[in-house]
Design a protein around this motif. Structure first.
Motif, mmCIF file in Angstrom:
data_model
loop_
_atom_site.group_PDB
_atom_site.id
_atom_site.type_symbol
_atom_site.label_atom_id
_atom_site.label_comp_id
_atom_site.label_asym_id
_atom_site.label_seq_id
_atom_site.Cartn_x
_atom_site.Cartn_y
_atom_site.Cartn_z
ATOM 1 N N ALA A 162 0.870 -1.189 0.000
ATOM 2 C CA ALA A 162 0.000 0.000 0.000
ATOM 3 C C ALA A 162 0.897 1.226 0.000
ATOM 4 O O ALA A 162 1.882 1.272 0.731
ATOM 5 N N LEU A 187 -5.032 1.306 1.570
ATOM 6 C CA LEU A 187 -5.095 0.521 2.802
ATOM 7 C C LEU A 187 -6.483 -0.111 2.914
ATOM 8 O O LEU A 187 -7.490 0.565 2.713
ATOM 9 N N ARG A 188 -6.534 -1.380 3.232
ATOM 10 C CA ARG A 188 -7.815 -2.087 3.269
ATOM 11 C C ARG A 188 -8.519 -1.903 4.614
ATOM 12 O O ARG A 188 -9.035 -2.836 5.230
ATOM 13 N N THR A 194 2.463 -1.375 6.815
ATOM 14 C CA THR A 194 2.053 -2.160 5.652
ATOM 15 C C THR A 194 2.994 -1.911 4.481
ATOM 16 O O THR A 194 3.437 -2.848 3.803
ATOM 17 N N ASN A 207 -1.612 -6.335 4.202
ATOM 18 C CA ASN A 207 -2.718 -5.409 3.905
ATOM 19 C C ASN A 207 -4.029 -6.192 3.938
ATOM 20 O O ASN A 207 -4.701 -6.390 2.925
ATOM 21 N N LEU A 250 -5.133 -5.683 10.120
ATOM 22 C CA LEU A 250 -4.998 -4.243 10.340
ATOM 23 C C LEU A 250 -5.769 -3.812 11.583
ATOM 24 O O LEU A 250 -5.296 -2.974 12.365
#
Length: 440
Positions: A375, A381-382, A411, A418, A423
């Motif tokens: 990322a 970013l997830r 990340t 990711n 996260l």
């Protein structure tokens, strides 16, 4: 396209001729055609008055009637058609106070800046060259028409044009022209900064930016502009110590290199470019490049390992943008050892023959590192801020950005996958550590 433009321009000339008017291709298009260079646009000079030009052509635009210029549009391409004129006195060392229409091509050409720009072509391709422009070009000489001091006092911007033409066309500035330029250079203080910036951009983006730098230094031109600029310090660097700036792709990137070489910090770059009337986008790109360089210079001073160098490179990309790092990679490839400072035992002004391992890694692997980031921005970013706030059940605040920033860095560095669930787990730990730390 150039051939079509030439044919259309000559059609305009012939139409004017057929209606009893003199008309010629003039100026830069003639110069470049004689040199076999690409022609960007065609200008026409004529004995016809502006209203007569407007009456002869279907599509015209009154772009400069106060100076006798009408733009004729043919196949959506504009061609400036200007009445032969004599100019009266000049004000502010830039603009004529009055314009008088005349019927003499030679007198019209006589008011122009340099002999190579004071040539004309008739409808049959015959060259009109009353001031020896072609002879000067063959000899590689740039010479003012008439008295050089008069030309520069009429329009002080011609001095910067002189430097640009000399570098772009690899010409030697004729001795009296150069002497007059040196004597009149202080008149640049009367020229608007946007005009100076436009000439500087064209010099840096031209065929020989290194020659342009040498001429700027020898003339001291940048020390006499209306606003004081950091770039004036360029004349303190010996011409032979500049690398080949053609190794840098664009004018903007070459400019960024100059600021880094002078040691100007990011805020200084932005302020100097503002004085020079560069656009906000150009200022932002250059200052971010400068900020990334400042950060990496600090890392470089510690002699980082390759792993540390990679992490620093990625962190710099998150802080200042991947585009800034890609620009820096090009600048480091050109002159990295000197930009990042001398190592022990090296003479001042000299660049080491080879850069340290971390610099070679930045140059050879920097682009791949950026492409491999899981990322590179919060958008990638997830985990969104809304999801983060909902998961932790806290009110949004400064902590939200801090947590997301830490997640993005971990990340991007490859320390954290990711993945939304991972996260969120990491976010809990980061938030808890922030709470223990308390307000900064």
């Amino acid at each position: 396209m150039s051939g079509q433009m030439r044919s259309a321009a000559l059609a305009i000339v012939r139409r004017l001729n057929d209606n009893g008017h003199q008309a010629y291709l003039v100026g830069g298009c003639v110069r470049d055609e004689m040199l076999g260079r690409p022609v960007k646009d065609y200008d026409i000079a004529t004995s016809a008055l502006p209203e007569q030009v407007q009456a002869l052509f279907k599509r015209t635009v009154p772009t400069g009637l106060q100076h006798g210029t009408v733009t004729v549009v043919s196949d959506r391409v504009p061609y400036e058609v200007t009445t032969f004129r004599r100019e009266g006195g000049y004000e502010a060392f830039r603009r004529p106070t009055e314009v008088e229409y005349i019927d003499s091509l030679q007198e019209d050409l006589q008011r122009r800046d340099f002999t190579m720009n004071a040539m004309a072509l008739d409808a049959e391709g015959g060259l009109v060259d009353p001031f020896g422009g072609m002879a000067d070009l063959r000899q590689g000489v740039l010479r003012c028409v008439g008295t050089a001091e008069e030309r520069f006092r009429e329009d002080a911007l011609r001095m910067l044009r002189c430097l640009r033409f000399a570098s772009e066309y690899t010409l030697r500035i004729e001795e009296r022209t150069w002497e007059a330029l040196r004597e009149c250079i202080g008149l640049l203080q009367h020229i608007a900064m946007e005009r100076c910036r436009a000439e500087l951009e064209r010099m840096l983006g031209g065929a020989d930016p290194n020659r342009a730098l040498a001429l700027l230094a020898d003339s001291g031109a940048l020390r006499h502009t209306k606003a004081e600029v950091e770039l004036a310090e360029l004349d303190g660097i010996p011409a032979e110590s500049w690398p080949g700036l053609l190794g840098i792709p664009s004018s903007d990137e070459r400019l960024a290199y100059l600021y880094l070489r002078l040691g100007v910090d990011a805020s200084g770059i932005s302020e100097d470019m503002k004085r020079l009337t560069y656009s906000n986008a150009q200022r932002d790109a250059a200052s971010r490049t400068g900020a990334a360089h400042e950060y990496l210079s600090g890392i470089a001073a510690g002699g980082p390992s390759e792993g540390e160098a990679k992490d620093a490179w990625i962190r710099a990309s998150l802080r200042h943008g991947a585009d800034a790092l890609l620009r820096l990679r090009q600048l480091y490839a050109l002159d990295g050892p000197r930009l990042l400072g001398r190592r022990d035992g090296e003479a001042a002004g000299d660049a080491p023959a080879e850069g340290p391992a971390f610099l070679e890694a930045w140059i050879s692997q920097g682009e791949a590192w950026l492409e491999a980031r899981p990322a590179g921005s919060l958008k990638e970013l997830r985990l969104s801020g809304q999801e983060l706030v909902g998961h932790l059940g806290e009110k949004p605040g400064p902590w939200t950005g801090q947590v997301l920033g830490r997640l993005l860095e971990e990340t991007a560095l490859g320390h954290l996958p990711n993945d939304r669930e991972r996260l969120l787990e990491a976010a809990e730990q980061i938030y808890e550590s922030l709470q223990k730390k308390g307000p900064a």
